[in-house]
Design an enzyme around this catalytic site. Sequence first.
Site, PDB file in Angstrom:
ATOM      1  NE  ARG A 120      -3.840  -2.158   2.246  1.00  0.00           N
ATOM      2  CZ  ARG A 120      -3.572  -3.240   2.965  1.00  0.00           C
ATOM      3  NH1 ARG A 120      -2.514  -3.263   3.750  1.00  0.00           N
ATOM      4  NH2 ARG A 120      -4.377  -4.277   2.916  1.00  0.00           N
ATOM      5  CE  LYS A 142      -1.205  14.277 -13.613  1.00  0.00           C
ATOM      6  NZ  LYS A 142      -1.556  14.902 -14.910  1.00  0.00           N
ATOM      7  CD  GLU A 184       6.262  17.671 -22.503  1.00  0.00           C
ATOM      8  OE1 GLU A 184       5.641  18.575 -21.905  1.00  0.00           O
ATOM      9  OE2 GLU A 184       5.679  16.728 -23.079  1.00  0.00           O
ATOM     10  CE  LYS A 226       4.783  17.920 -13.316  1.00  0.00           C
ATOM     11  NZ  LYS A 226       4.750  16.764 -14.167  1.00  0.00           N
ATOM     12  CD  GLU A 236      -4.503  17.190 -14.695  1.00  0.00           C
ATOM     13  OE1 GLU A 236      -3.428  16.587 -14.567  1.00  0.00           O
ATOM     14  OE2 GLU A 236      -5.144  17.224 -15.751  1.00  0.00           O
ATOM     15  NE  ARG A 240       0.178  17.319 -11.988  1.00  0.00           N
ATOM     16  CZ  ARG A 240       0.830  16.431 -11.269  1.00  0.00           C
ATOM     17  NH1 ARG A 240       0.557  16.293  -9.986  1.00  0.00           N
ATOM     18  NH2 ARG A 240       1.751  15.656 -11.809  1.00  0.00           N
ATOM     19  CG  ASN A 244      -2.564  18.192 -19.485  1.00  0.00           C
ATOM     20  OD1 ASN A 244      -1.503  17.618 -19.245  1.00  0.00           O
ATOM     21  ND2 ASN A 244      -3.666  17.979 -18.782  1.00  0.00           N
ATOM     22  CG  HIS A 247       0.039  17.470 -23.489  1.00  0.00           C
ATOM     23  ND1 HIS A 247       0.843  18.582 -23.448  1.00  0.00           N
ATOM     24  CD2 HIS A 247       0.798  16.448 -23.001  1.00  0.00           C
ATOM     25  CE1 HIS A 247       2.036  18.252 -22.942  1.00  0.00           C
ATOM     26  NE2 HIS A 247       2.025  16.955 -22.673  1.00  0.00           N
ATOM     27  CG  HIS A 251      -2.690  13.179 -25.918  1.00  0.00           C
ATOM     28  ND1 HIS A 251      -3.239  13.689 -24.769  1.00  0.00           N
ATOM     29  CD2 HIS A 251      -1.451  12.759 -25.583  1.00  0.00           C
ATOM     30  CE1 HIS A 251      -2.360  13.586 -23.777  1.00  0.00           C
ATOM     31  NE2 HIS A 251      -1.275  13.018 -24.246  1.00  0.00           N
ATOM     32  CG  HIS A 264       4.345  12.861 -25.376  1.00  0.00           C
ATOM     33  ND1 HIS A 264       2.981  12.876 -25.540  1.00  0.00           N
ATOM     34  CD2 HIS A 264       4.621  13.706 -24.348  1.00  0.00           C
ATOM     35  CE1 HIS A 264       2.448  13.691 -24.639  1.00  0.00           C
ATOM     36  NE2 HIS A 264       3.426  14.206 -23.909  1.00  0.00           N
TER      37      HIS A 264
HETATM   38  P1  NAD Z   1      11.520   6.777 -22.306  1.00  0.00           P
HETATM   39  O1  NAD Z   1      11.498   6.555 -20.867  1.00  0.00           O
HETATM   40  O2  NAD Z   1      10.980   5.717 -23.195  1.00  0.00           O
HETATM   41  O3  NAD Z   1      13.012   7.115 -22.754  1.00  0.00           O
HETATM   42  C1  NAD Z   1      13.297   7.342 -24.115  1.00  0.00           C
HETATM   43  C2  NAD Z   1      14.450   6.447 -24.591  1.00  0.00           C
HETATM   44  O4  NAD Z   1      15.673   6.974 -24.114  1.00  0.00           O
HETATM   45  C3  NAD Z   1      14.376   5.024 -24.101  1.00  0.00           C
HETATM   46  O5  NAD Z   1      14.825   4.154 -25.110  1.00  0.00           O
HETATM   47  C4  NAD Z   1      15.357   5.019 -22.930  1.00  0.00           C
HETATM   48  O6  NAD Z   1      15.865   3.731 -22.631  1.00  0.00           O
HETATM   49  C5  NAD Z   1      16.416   5.931 -23.454  1.00  0.00           C
HETATM   50  N1  NAD Z   1      17.218   6.622 -22.444  1.00  0.00           N
HETATM   51  C6  NAD Z   1      16.785   7.149 -21.287  1.00  0.00           C
HETATM   52  N2  NAD Z   1      17.782   7.836 -20.692  1.00  0.00           N
HETATM   53  C7  NAD Z   1      18.866   7.712 -21.475  1.00  0.00           C
HETATM   54  C8  NAD Z   1      20.199   8.206 -21.396  1.00  0.00           C
HETATM   55  N3  NAD Z   1      20.576   9.042 -20.434  1.00  0.00           N
HETATM   56  N4  NAD Z   1      21.060   7.846 -22.371  1.00  0.00           N
HETATM   57  C9  NAD Z   1      20.664   7.066 -23.407  1.00  0.00           C
HETATM   58  N5  NAD Z   1      19.408   6.600 -23.551  1.00  0.00           N
HETATM   59  C10 NAD Z   1      18.527   6.915 -22.589  1.00  0.00           C
HETATM   60  O7  NAD Z   1      10.739   8.127 -22.717  1.00  0.00           O
HETATM   61  P2  NAD Z   1      10.522   9.519 -21.961  1.00  0.00           P
HETATM   62  O8  NAD Z   1      10.277  10.482 -23.037  1.00  0.00           O
HETATM   63  O9  NAD Z   1      11.558   9.772 -20.946  1.00  0.00           O
HETATM   64  O10 NAD Z   1       9.169   9.282 -21.146  1.00  0.00           O
HETATM   65  C11 NAD Z   1       7.937   9.032 -21.784  1.00  0.00           C
HETATM   66  C12 NAD Z   1       6.986   8.466 -20.763  1.00  0.00           C
HETATM   67  O11 NAD Z   1       6.810   9.407 -19.718  1.00  0.00           O
HETATM   68  C13 NAD Z   1       5.621   8.145 -21.302  1.00  0.00           C
HETATM   69  O12 NAD Z   1       5.237   6.854 -20.881  1.00  0.00           O
HETATM   70  C14 NAD Z   1       4.725   9.201 -20.678  1.00  0.00           C
HETATM   71  O13 NAD Z   1       3.417   8.741 -20.470  1.00  0.00           O
HETATM   72  C15 NAD Z   1       5.439   9.460 -19.383  1.00  0.00           C
HETATM   73  N6  NAD Z   1       5.177  10.782 -18.786  1.00  0.00           N
HETATM   74  C16 NAD Z   1       4.822  10.810 -17.494  1.00  0.00           C
HETATM   75  C17 NAD Z   1       4.581  12.030 -16.891  1.00  0.00           C
HETATM   76  C18 NAD Z   1       4.206  12.077 -15.444  1.00  0.00           C
HETATM   77  O14 NAD Z   1       3.854  13.153 -14.946  1.00  0.00           O
HETATM   78  N7  NAD Z   1       4.305  10.968 -14.735  1.00  0.00           N
HETATM   79  C19 NAD Z   1       4.717  13.224 -17.607  1.00  0.00           C
HETATM   80  C20 NAD Z   1       5.117  13.156 -18.933  1.00  0.00           C
HETATM   81  C21 NAD Z   1       5.351  11.917 -19.522  1.00  0.00           C
HETATM   82  N1  GLY Z   2       2.672  16.025 -17.229  1.00  0.00           N
HETATM   83  C1  GLY Z   2       1.530  16.670 -16.689  1.00  0.00           C
HETATM   84  C2  GLY Z   2       1.413  16.554 -15.212  1.00  0.00           C
HETATM   85  O1  GLY Z   2       2.297  16.103 -14.530  1.00  0.00           O
HETATM   86  O2  GLY Z   2       0.396  16.921 -14.678  1.00  0.00           O
END
Ligand code: NAD
Ligand code: GLY
Length: 363
Positions: A120, A142, A184, A226, A236, A240, A244, A247, A251, A264
């Site tokens: 939990r 998130k 971003e 942020k 949100e 918050r 977006n 977005h 999307h 993205h």
């Molecule tokens: P990702 O985590 O897939 O990373 C992109 C690529 O880069 C991957 O192949 C990874 O292995 C590689 N990589 C990462 N760090 C590296 C480094 N230092 N050197 C070499 N390669 C490296 O993609 P991302 O863009 O980081 O994240 C996208 C995800 O984040 C999505 O699933 C999205 O939904 C999520 N997201 C979450 C939030 C949130 O608030 N939680 C906000 C925005 C996005």
């Molecule tokens: N990426 C949008 C949020 O964290 O709310």
Amino acid sequence: MQPSHTITVDLGDRRYPILIGSGLVGGYDLSPFIEGPDCLIVTNETVGPLYLERLKKSLGGHACEALCLPDGECHKTLAAAESIFDALAAMRAGRDATVVALGGGVVGDIAGFAAACYMRGIPFVQAPTTLLAQVDASIGGKTGVNHREGKNLIGAFHQPRAVLIDTGVLDTLPDREFRAGLAEVVKHAAIADAEFFAWLEANVGALLDRDAAALGEAIGHCCEIKSAVVAADEKEQGLRALLNFGHTFGHAIENALGYGEWLHGEAVAAGMVMATELSGIDPQEGERLRRLLTAAGLPIAPPDHCRGGLRAAMDLDKKNRRGRLRFVLLRAIGDAYLASDYSESRLDSVIGPAGAEPAGDQP
Ligand code: NAD
Ligand code: GLY
């Protein structure tokens, strides 16, 4: 080693620091944020070989185990979270065990979600390694995984104990991923900070060169923006949603092109331009946004051949939202608001005519 910037996400007794600097992975002592005797580092097959051994040096005397997940958004699943539960259970980890996420947004979202669920909720620490994760995904709590019916459909709010941002690890990030993260960065400036936007216009070259000082400055600004938004509206309820910006269109572009075609951040870049057109602000402000995104090597419009699909994706979104889409619009650069009373005819002209033939557009 000390961070060059420290920002607090002020959530009362759940407040936590964001530590920013070059060389922090391996050079900064994270042990004050590791509770109890057990620690599990979750990473992936790309990032693990690059930074896992280095990160272990940040954990002081804590014994830790590591779990390497397969790389890719398609692995952001309940099965991946389950493999983390399995690893924690095999360690006989208790409620005082800590999960450390080392990777991009995918690893951070899965590991954070597993930490939210195991017993939990157990402590976790974010060590984000993509620019997107450093300025966005690792902050704000998130967490989640995808379901076949939709992205991030299963999730929880679970704040980390600390976020360790090492700008040096961006050296190995592929260019295209780096530029997607810049989208971003531009987003944060466009919604909340006109001065920062002007700074980006002057320093985009240094950022593309991955200059450590410029990166620290830009990432610090984004984290300040942020963290203030998250502190004011953690779950949100309103504010918050401004994060977006770009977005709703973004999307739809990802959906119309087929997920994985554009990153993205690339879709968000074109989406921000479309949202700015829908806002009807001073055209010179719109031109500044297009120029900055172009300088960052990002697309400023969706491919013509996906415009028909874009309309269909937005119509579906509209249906799911009981008839009205919500957009983040701009009054000016640095001043965003949430709107559902946009002009339908302006939306039609922003989306543009459907049905053009595929043109082989590149992001
Ligand atoms: P990702 O985590 O897939 O990373 C992109 C690529 O880069 C991957 O192949 C990874 O292995 C590689 N990589 C990462 N760090 C590296 C480094 N230092 N050197 C070499 N390669 C490296 O993609 P991302 O863009 O980081 O994240 C996208 C995800 O984040 C999505 O699933 C999205 O939904 C999520 N997201 C979450 C939030 C949130 O608030 N939680 C906000 C925005 C996005
Ligand atoms: N990426 C949008 C949020 O964290 O709310």
